[in-house]
Structure formats: structure tokens, C-alpha cells
Design a protein around this motif. Sequence first.
Motif, PDB file in Angstrom:
ATOM      1  N   ARG A  91       0.840  -1.313   0.018  1.00  0.00           N
ATOM      2  CA  ARG A  91       0.017  -0.014  -0.043  1.00  0.00           C
ATOM      3  C   ARG A  91       0.834   1.227   0.044  1.00  0.00           C
ATOM      4  NH1 ARG A  91      -4.910  -1.323   4.455  1.00  0.00           N
ATOM      5  NH2 ARG A  91      -5.500  -3.096   3.294  1.00  0.00           N
ATOM      6  N   PHE A  92       0.683   2.091  -0.818  1.00  0.00           N
ATOM      7  CA  PHE A  92       1.158   3.366  -1.051  1.00  0.00           C
ATOM      8  C   PHE A  92       0.173   4.398  -0.393  1.00  0.00           C
ATOM      9  CE2 PHE A  92       3.607   0.802  -4.112  1.00  0.00           C
ATOM     10  CZ  PHE A  92       4.691   1.342  -4.023  1.00  0.00           C
ATOM     11  N   CYS A  93       0.036   5.071   0.659  1.00  0.00           N
ATOM     12  CA  CYS A  93      -0.854   5.819   1.374  1.00  0.00           C
ATOM     13  C   CYS A  93      -0.531   7.297   0.660  1.00  0.00           C
ATOM     14  CB  CYS A  93      -0.965   5.802   2.638  1.00  0.00           C
ATOM     15  SG  CYS A  93      -1.593   4.027   3.358  1.00  0.00           S
ATOM     16  N   SER A  94      -1.346   8.239   0.344  1.00  0.00           N
ATOM     17  CA  SER A  94      -1.362   9.540   0.159  1.00  0.00           C
ATOM     18  C   SER A  94      -0.767  10.126   1.109  1.00  0.00           C
ATOM     19  CB  SER A  94      -2.423  10.324  -0.479  1.00  0.00           C
ATOM     20  OG  SER A  94      -2.178  11.476  -0.803  1.00  0.00           O
ATOM     21  N   GLY A 142      -5.013   6.726  -2.257  1.00  0.00           N
ATOM     22  CA  GLY A 142      -3.696   5.724  -2.051  1.00  0.00           C
ATOM     23  C   GLY A 142      -3.889   4.709  -3.197  1.00  0.00           C
ATOM     24  N   SER A 182      -2.807   0.447  -3.967  1.00  0.00           N
ATOM     25  CA  SER A 182      -2.174  -0.865  -3.643  1.00  0.00           C
ATOM     26  C   SER A 182      -2.147  -1.874  -4.510  1.00  0.00           C
ATOM     27  CB  SER A 182      -3.184  -1.437  -2.171  1.00  0.00           C
ATOM     28  OG  SER A 182      -4.653  -1.618  -2.632  1.00  0.00           O
ATOM     29  N   TYR A 227       1.533   1.250 -10.605  1.00  0.00           N
ATOM     30  CA  TYR A 227       2.529   1.080  -9.659  1.00  0.00           C
ATOM     31  C   TYR A 227       3.717   1.735  -9.673  1.00  0.00           C
ATOM     32  CZ  TYR A 227       6.252  -2.269  -7.513  1.00  0.00           C
ATOM     33  OH  TYR A 227       7.269  -2.687  -6.958  1.00  0.00           O
ATOM     34  N   ALA A 277       3.400   5.352  -8.343  1.00  0.00           N
ATOM     35  CA  ALA A 277       3.467   5.342  -6.954  1.00  0.00           C
ATOM     36  C   ALA A 277       4.984   5.294  -6.533  1.00  0.00           C
ATOM     37  CB  ALA A 277       2.278   4.461  -6.444  1.00  0.00           C
ATOM     38  N   ARG A 278       5.499   4.388  -7.201  1.00  0.00           N
ATOM     39  CA  ARG A 278       7.228   4.264  -6.871  1.00  0.00           C
ATOM     40  C   ARG A 278       7.748   5.488  -6.899  1.00  0.00           C
ATOM     41  NH1 ARG A 278       9.781  -1.164  -8.824  1.00  0.00           N
ATOM     42  NH2 ARG A 278      11.509   0.409  -8.779  1.00  0.00           N
ATOM     43  N   VAL A 329       7.027   8.445  -4.368  1.00  0.00           N
ATOM     44  CA  VAL A 329       7.196   8.187  -3.022  1.00  0.00           C
ATOM     45  C   VAL A 329       8.008   9.260  -2.342  1.00  0.00           C
ATOM     46  CG1 VAL A 329       8.548   6.766  -1.320  1.00  0.00           C
ATOM     47  CG2 VAL A 329       7.134   5.520  -2.740  1.00  0.00           C
ATOM     48  N   PHE A 358       3.172  10.237  -2.039  1.00  0.00           N
ATOM     49  CA  PHE A 358       2.956   9.027  -1.444  1.00  0.00           C
ATOM     50  C   PHE A 358       3.907   8.646  -0.366  1.00  0.00           C
ATOM     51  CE2 PHE A 358       1.104   8.399  -5.480  1.00  0.00           C
ATOM     52  CZ  PHE A 358      -0.389   7.806  -5.142  1.00  0.00           C
ATOM     53  N   PRO A 414       5.898   2.592   1.043  1.00  0.00           N
ATOM     54  CA  PRO A 414       4.695   1.697   1.019  1.00  0.00           C
ATOM     55  C   PRO A 414       4.919   0.725   2.229  1.00  0.00           C
ATOM     56  CG  PRO A 414       6.543   1.135  -0.673  1.00  0.00           C
ATOM     57  CD  PRO A 414       6.773   2.581  -0.215  1.00  0.00           C
TER      58      PRO A 414
END
Length: 80
Positions: free
Chosen positions: A25-28, A35, A37, A59, A62-63, A66, A70, A73
Motif C-alpha cells: 500500500r502506498f498511502c497519500s 492511495g 495498493s 505501480y 506510485a514508486r 514516494v 505517497f 509503502p
Amino acid sequence: MNDICIERPPQDEAGCTRPCRYELRFCSLFDEHRGLSFPCDQRGQVCIDELKPQERRNYFFARALVGHDFALPAVVSYVA
């Protein structure tokens, strides 16, 4: 969120999970209701070959964000 997982999920010969009981999970950083996941193993490794094209783009998105959009994770378990 659930605790970090320590159980080993079932894996096929390629090391990909089936069905996944863990997700990365990547949360905002700005909106707690936002987010992304993705299914993963207990170590947080995502089997990219099993993702649909849009999931794969999300994916990598999100990476890449970070620390900007985000948080780091987290590997969490869920009831399948």
C-alpha cells in the motif's frame, strides 16, 4: 491498516503469489482516503507480470512519487 505480514503466501514456481493475501500500500501524504495498493508477497515484492497494464502504470507512478505524493509503502495482510 493491518499489521505487517509475517506469514508466507502460496507461491508458484516463478515466485508469484496466487491468490495474494498481502498487498503493498502506498498511502497519500495529503489525503488519507487516497492511495494505491498492489498484490505482493510478504516481503513486499510485486509480481509485475501479473499486473494489468493500468495497474503496472499505477505501480510505477506510485514508486516514482514516494516522498512527494505517497508515503513509503507498507506490506499489509487482508482477508481473501
